[in-house]
Design a protein around this motif. Structure first.
Motif, PDB file in Angstrom:
ATOM      1  N   LEU A  89       0.857  -1.184   0.000  1.00  0.00           N
ATOM      2  CA  LEU A  89       0.000   0.000   0.000  1.00  0.00           C
ATOM      3  C   LEU A  89       0.894   1.235   0.000  1.00  0.00           C
ATOM      4  CD1 LEU A  89      -2.647  -1.077   2.686  1.00  0.00           C
ATOM      5  CD2 LEU A  89      -2.657  -1.499   0.217  1.00  0.00           C
ATOM      6  N   GLY A  90       0.859   2.000  -1.080  1.00  0.00           N
ATOM      7  CA  GLY A  90       1.671   3.204  -1.177  1.00  0.00           C
ATOM      8  C   GLY A  90       2.795   3.066  -2.179  1.00  0.00           C
ATOM      9  N   GLY A  91       2.923   4.061  -3.073  1.00  0.00           N
ATOM     10  CA  GLY A  91       3.881   3.980  -4.155  1.00  0.00           C
ATOM     11  C   GLY A  91       4.982   5.006  -4.103  1.00  0.00           C
ATOM     12  N   GLY A  92       5.431   5.385  -2.895  1.00  0.00           N
ATOM     13  CA  GLY A  92       6.603   6.233  -2.773  1.00  0.00           C
ATOM     14  C   GLY A  92       7.866   5.391  -2.727  1.00  0.00           C
ATOM     15  N   ASN A  93       8.958   5.984  -2.287  1.00  0.00           N
ATOM     16  CA  ASN A  93      10.232   5.285  -2.235  1.00  0.00           C
ATOM     17  C   ASN A  93      10.155   4.002  -1.412  1.00  0.00           C
ATOM     18  OD1 ASN A  93      13.262   4.996  -2.136  1.00  0.00           O
ATOM     19  ND2 ASN A  93      12.941   5.593   0.001  1.00  0.00           N
ATOM     20  N   ALA A  94       9.580   4.066  -0.209  1.00  0.00           N
ATOM     21  CA  ALA A  94       9.514   2.890   0.659  1.00  0.00           C
ATOM     22  C   ALA A  94       8.674   1.790   0.031  1.00  0.00           C
ATOM     23  CB  ALA A  94       8.951   3.279   2.031  1.00  0.00           C
ATOM     24  N   GLY A  95       7.506   2.159  -0.498  1.00  0.00           N
ATOM     25  CA  GLY A  95       6.632   1.169  -1.118  1.00  0.00           C
ATOM     26  C   GLY A  95       7.240   0.540  -2.356  1.00  0.00           C
ATOM     27  N   VAL A 153       2.409  -1.784   4.584  1.00  0.00           N
ATOM     28  CA  VAL A 153       1.782  -0.459   4.632  1.00  0.00           C
ATOM     29  C   VAL A 153       2.878   0.596   4.501  1.00  0.00           C
ATOM     30  CG1 VAL A 153       0.216   1.061   5.884  1.00  0.00           C
ATOM     31  CG2 VAL A 153       0.045  -1.414   6.191  1.00  0.00           C
ATOM     32  N   ALA A 154       2.797   1.377   3.423  1.00  0.00           N
ATOM     33  CA  ALA A 154       3.814   2.411   3.162  1.00  0.00           C
ATOM     34  C   ALA A 154       3.119   3.656   2.612  1.00  0.00           C
ATOM     35  CB  ALA A 154       4.865   1.891   2.193  1.00  0.00           C
ATOM     36  N   THR A 155       2.082   4.082   3.313  1.00  0.00           N
ATOM     37  CA  THR A 155       1.218   5.156   2.825  1.00  0.00           C
ATOM     38  C   THR A 155       1.551   6.526   3.403  1.00  0.00           C
ATOM     39  OG1 THR A 155      -0.362   4.520   4.544  1.00  0.00           O
ATOM     40  CG2 THR A 155      -0.735   3.625   2.337  1.00  0.00           C
ATOM     41  N   GLY A 156       2.680   6.640   4.100  1.00  0.00           N
ATOM     42  CA  GLY A 156       3.086   7.934   4.624  1.00  0.00           C
ATOM     43  C   GLY A 156       2.356   8.318   5.896  1.00  0.00           C
ATOM     44  N   ASP A 196      -4.295   7.302   6.131  1.00  0.00           N
ATOM     45  CA  ASP A 196      -5.156   6.145   5.858  1.00  0.00           C
ATOM     46  C   ASP A 196      -4.527   4.835   6.337  1.00  0.00           C
ATOM     47  OD1 ASP A 196      -6.874   7.916   4.668  1.00  0.00           O
ATOM     48  OD2 ASP A 196      -6.620   7.160   2.626  1.00  0.00           O
ATOM     49  N   GLY A 197      -3.263   4.629   5.982  1.00  0.00           N
ATOM     50  CA  GLY A 197      -2.608   3.376   6.346  1.00  0.00           C
ATOM     51  C   GLY A 197      -2.446   3.219   7.840  1.00  0.00           C
ATOM     52  N   ILE A 198      -2.142   4.325   8.517  1.00  0.00           N
ATOM     53  CA  ILE A 198      -2.025   4.290   9.975  1.00  0.00           C
ATOM     54  C   ILE A 198      -3.349   3.864  10.589  1.00  0.00           C
ATOM     55  CG2 ILE A 198      -1.643   5.683  12.051  1.00  0.00           C
ATOM     56  CD1 ILE A 198       0.219   7.455  10.369  1.00  0.00           C
ATOM     57  N   GLN A 199      -4.437   4.489  10.147  1.00  0.00           N
ATOM     58  CA  GLN A 199      -5.753   4.179  10.717  1.00  0.00           C
ATOM     59  C   GLN A 199      -6.150   2.734  10.452  1.00  0.00           C
ATOM     60  OE1 GLN A 199      -7.837   6.526  12.614  1.00  0.00           O
ATOM     61  NE2 GLN A 199      -8.397   4.429  13.158  1.00  0.00           N
ATOM     62  N   MET A 200      -5.885   2.233   9.243  1.00  0.00           N
ATOM     63  CA  MET A 200      -6.215   0.842   8.940  1.00  0.00           C
ATOM     64  C   MET A 200      -5.489  -0.115   9.868  1.00  0.00           C
ATOM     65  SD  MET A 200      -6.497   0.456   4.789  1.00  0.00           S
ATOM     66  CE  MET A 200      -4.999   1.363   4.403  1.00  0.00           C
ATOM     67  N   ALA A 201      -4.219   0.160  10.109  1.00  0.00           N
ATOM     68  CA  ALA A 201      -3.441  -0.722  10.978  1.00  0.00           C
ATOM     69  C   ALA A 201      -3.902  -0.624  12.431  1.00  0.00           C
ATOM     70  CB  ALA A 201      -1.962  -0.381  10.865  1.00  0.00           C
ATOM     71  N   LEU A 202      -4.193   0.592  12.885  1.00  0.00           N
ATOM     72  CA  LEU A 202      -4.699   0.755  14.256  1.00  0.00           C
ATOM     73  C   LEU A 202      -6.014   0.011  14.441  1.00  0.00           C
ATOM     74  CD1 LEU A 202      -4.013   4.570  14.896  1.00  0.00           C
ATOM     75  CD2 LEU A 202      -2.637   2.626  15.661  1.00  0.00           C
ATOM     76  N   ASP A 203      -6.843   0.015  13.425  1.00  0.00           N
ATOM     77  CA  ASP A 203      -8.158  -0.629  13.509  1.00  0.00           C
ATOM     78  C   ASP A 203      -8.067  -2.131  13.693  1.00  0.00           C
ATOM     79  OD1 ASP A 203      -9.467   1.785  13.265  1.00  0.00           O
ATOM     80  OD2 ASP A 203      -9.893   1.559  11.124  1.00  0.00           O
ATOM     81  N   ILE A 204      -6.946  -2.744  13.292  1.00  0.00           N
ATOM     82  CA  ILE A 204      -6.830  -4.200  13.459  1.00  0.00           C
ATOM     83  C   ILE A 204      -5.833  -4.556  14.564  1.00  0.00           C
ATOM     84  CG2 ILE A 204      -7.638  -4.822  11.150  1.00  0.00           C
ATOM     85  CD1 ILE A 204      -3.945  -4.910  11.821  1.00  0.00           C
ATOM     86  N   ALA A 218       5.486  -2.611   7.701  1.00  0.00           N
ATOM     87  CA  ALA A 218       5.356  -1.169   7.435  1.00  0.00           C
ATOM     88  C   ALA A 218       6.729  -0.576   7.149  1.00  0.00           C
ATOM     89  CB  ALA A 218       4.701  -0.450   8.608  1.00  0.00           C
ATOM     90  N   ALA A 219       6.726   0.490   6.341  1.00  0.00           N
ATOM     91  CA  ALA A 219       7.970   1.193   6.016  1.00  0.00           C
ATOM     92  C   ALA A 219       7.630   2.614   5.603  1.00  0.00           C
ATOM     93  CB  ALA A 219       8.722   0.471   4.895  1.00  0.00           C
ATOM     94  N   GLY A 220       8.613   3.493   5.724  1.00  0.00           N
ATOM     95  CA  GLY A 220       8.422   4.881   5.306  1.00  0.00           C
ATOM     96  C   GLY A 220       8.044   5.785   6.458  1.00  0.00           C
ATOM     97  N   GLU A 221       7.409   6.889   6.142  1.00  0.00           N
ATOM     98  CA  GLU A 221       7.168   7.950   7.121  1.00  0.00           C
ATOM     99  C   GLU A 221       6.143   7.598   8.187  1.00  0.00           C
ATOM    100  OE1 GLU A 221       6.214  11.238   4.612  1.00  0.00           O
ATOM    101  OE2 GLU A 221       8.302  11.569   4.019  1.00  0.00           O
ATOM    102  N   LEU A 222       5.380   6.516   8.021  1.00  0.00           N
ATOM    103  CA  LEU A 222       4.413   6.138   9.063  1.00  0.00           C
ATOM    104  C   LEU A 222       5.041   5.284  10.144  1.00  0.00           C
ATOM    105  CD1 LEU A 222       3.983   3.052   8.152  1.00  0.00           C
ATOM    106  CD2 LEU A 222       1.977   3.872   6.961  1.00  0.00           C
TER     107      LEU A 222
END
Length: 493
Positions: free
Chosen positions: A9-15, A205-208, A239-247, A450-454
């Motif tokens: 999830l996420g298409g920046g450098n980390a993703g 999850v790499a959605t920043g 978005d990615g942070i919230q999805m992960a927190l939810d589970i 997970a990777a990146g700014e999140l």
């Protein structure tokens, strides 16, 4: 339903690093990116492309930059940047809150990860334009930063995206992931806002972070942060942070902290991929004043890439959230291209009195007094050297300038109007040294990475330039390899 071995999830450098690392094992990989293709790349596309990397000397740098000429080596002092220096600086800047195991992983794998990126089409080059000054006939690099990507952040994203496409990563643009569920067969299911469903044994999850979420900024960073301009991607809303927190993932890190810089007053309210370079980060070579005509920071406290990420917060607290960076001809020629973009809020005058009169909304009398006192306080007997912490300071001021202090006496004088531009937020999820997401009991959540700014393990209070892309690449690569291995285990079970 789209079934894959690994979903990123996420298409920046980390993703992209995660997707490529998973794909090179033979895994079937989907990269789900919220942005349309023309705005791909997340925050990575908005960066200058600098990477902080540990290296022992020229031989290590030549591994990353094989086309480095002998003549460049002869006229450049690259020095070295040891693993101990890298680790020590980031640990100290976090006030020793950074996770030592995750930080050690980033540091010790930085050189090998960048070498791996060169096999994926990324071309590195020295940062002559932003991180080197010519002193005694040699370019002297400073502040622990030596390497950047050819073409900057856009070049980085283009190189990795092209390689991902060539190697068979399936990319879904304009697909906003909204929910993460566990299927009955043990796979993860990702539900997108448009109704598309993706499934895989492992998800990365790499959605920043959430810098583009106005409501979360006001809630977690505090009052006034809803007024900040967004320097980075408009799609990083947590978005990615919230999805992960939810589970069941654990919230972690400095949720009230962020990277925010002096940003041109004329910059758009939201980051624009077609209008980059609006930051103004060479304040350490001049003087910064607010609307009351007063200085409010020690501009020369340290090299700018160790202090710049906190300047946005400082200017946001000033009257009107506005400030002016002032230079004379001692230092204007040393300013990089970000000060020469056509949209820069630049004001020029032949005298300080004329300049003060042109700065809209500034207390002219107080400003001239501030500059007079500053000029008289400069220790001109100490040699100026922009490539080192030169100790050329002021004396007798309530707020000193600790390095690189030049009196403003050489016309013409120039001023740049700046405000706050937020780049990314520090808080997010907790991972281990293999980029596995941890739950509230500190245990890895099976198949979730997970990777990146999140990732909330690394940055507290301050940020060192170039660390973000490096950590994203290192943890992204680890996450991709780990997710592919977990998928293989699931299939063999």
């Amino acid at each position: 339903m789209h079934s894959f071995d690994v979903i990123v999830l996420g298409g920046g450098n980390a993703g992209l690093c995660a997707a490529l690392a998973a794909r090179e094992t033979g895994a079937r990989v989907a990269l789900v990116e919220r942005a349309p293709e023309e705005q791909k790349g997340g925050n990575s596309a908005h960066t200058g492309g600098a990477f902080r990397v540990a290296y022992r000397g020229n031989d290590d740098l030549r591994v990353l930059m094989p086309d480095l000429l002998d003549s460049e080596l002869e006229t450049s002092d690259f020095g070295s940047y040891s693993e101990d220096d890298f680790f020590g600086e980031l640990a100290a800047m976090s006030q020793y809150r950074a996770d030592p195991e995750v930080l050690d992983t980033v540091v010790t794998q930085s050189l090998d990860t960048l070498r791996w990126m060169t096999t994926k089409g990324v071309r590195f080059m020295p940062i002559y334009g932003r991180q080197a000054f010519k002193v005694d006939g040699k370019y002297k690099f400073w502040g622990g930063l030596t390497v950047e990507v050819s073409g900057g952040g856009l070049g980085l994203v283009e190189a990795l995206s092209n390689r991902a496409q060539r190697e068979g990563v399936e990319v879904f643009y304009g697909a906003r992931a909204k929910r993460l569920n566990r299927c009955g067969d043990g796979r993860w299911q990702v539900l997108a806002a448009d109704g598309e469903v993706f499934a895989a044994p492992a998800v990365i999850v790499a959605t920043g972070g959430f810098h583009a979420n106005l409501r979360w900024r006001a809630q977690y960073l505090g009052p006034g942060w809803d007024l900040a301009k967004v320097r980075g991607s408009r799609f990083n809303t947590g978005d990615g942070i919230q999805m992960a927190l939810d589970i069941g993932a654990a919230a972690h890190g400095n949720w009230s902290g962020c990277h925010a810089v002096f940003y041109d007053l004329n910059a758009p309210a939201m980051g624009d991929i077609d209008l980059l370079n609006m930051q103004k980060n060479y304040f350490h070579l001049g003087v910064v004043v607010n609307a009351e005509g007063r200085r409010f920071v020690d501009e020369g406290e340290d090299f700018r890439n160790y202090t710049y990420s906190g300047m946005g917060e400082k200017v946001l607290r000033q009257p009107g959230g506005v400030a002016w960076q002032i230079f004379d001809q001692h230092s204007e020629s040393l300013l990089p291209d970000e000060y020469r973009v056509r949209q820069a809020t630049r004001i020029q005058a032949d005298s300080l009195e004329e300049l003060a009169g042109k700065l809209e909304g500034v207390n002219t009398r107080a400003l001239l007094q501030t500059l007079e006192e500053y000029n008289a306080a400069v220790r001109s007997d100490i040699p100026f050297n922009p490539a080192i912490r030169d100790g050329r300071c002021t004396e007798g001021l309530a707020l000193p300038k600790s390095n690189w202090a030049n009196p403003l006496i050489k016309p013409p004088f120039v001023a740049y109007a700046v405000t706050c531009g937020i780049t990314f937020t520090f808080g997010g999820l907790q991972v281990d040294s293999q980029a596995q997401v941890l739950d509230e009991q500190g245990q890895p959540i099976d198949g979730l990475y997970a990777a990146g700014e999140l990732v909330g393990n690394l940055y507290y209070v301050k940020y060192a330039g170039g660390a973000g892309l490096t950590s994203g690449s290192v943890l992204g690569r680890l996450a991709g390899a780990g997710a592919a291995a977990r998928s293989d285990e699931w299939q063999r079970a």
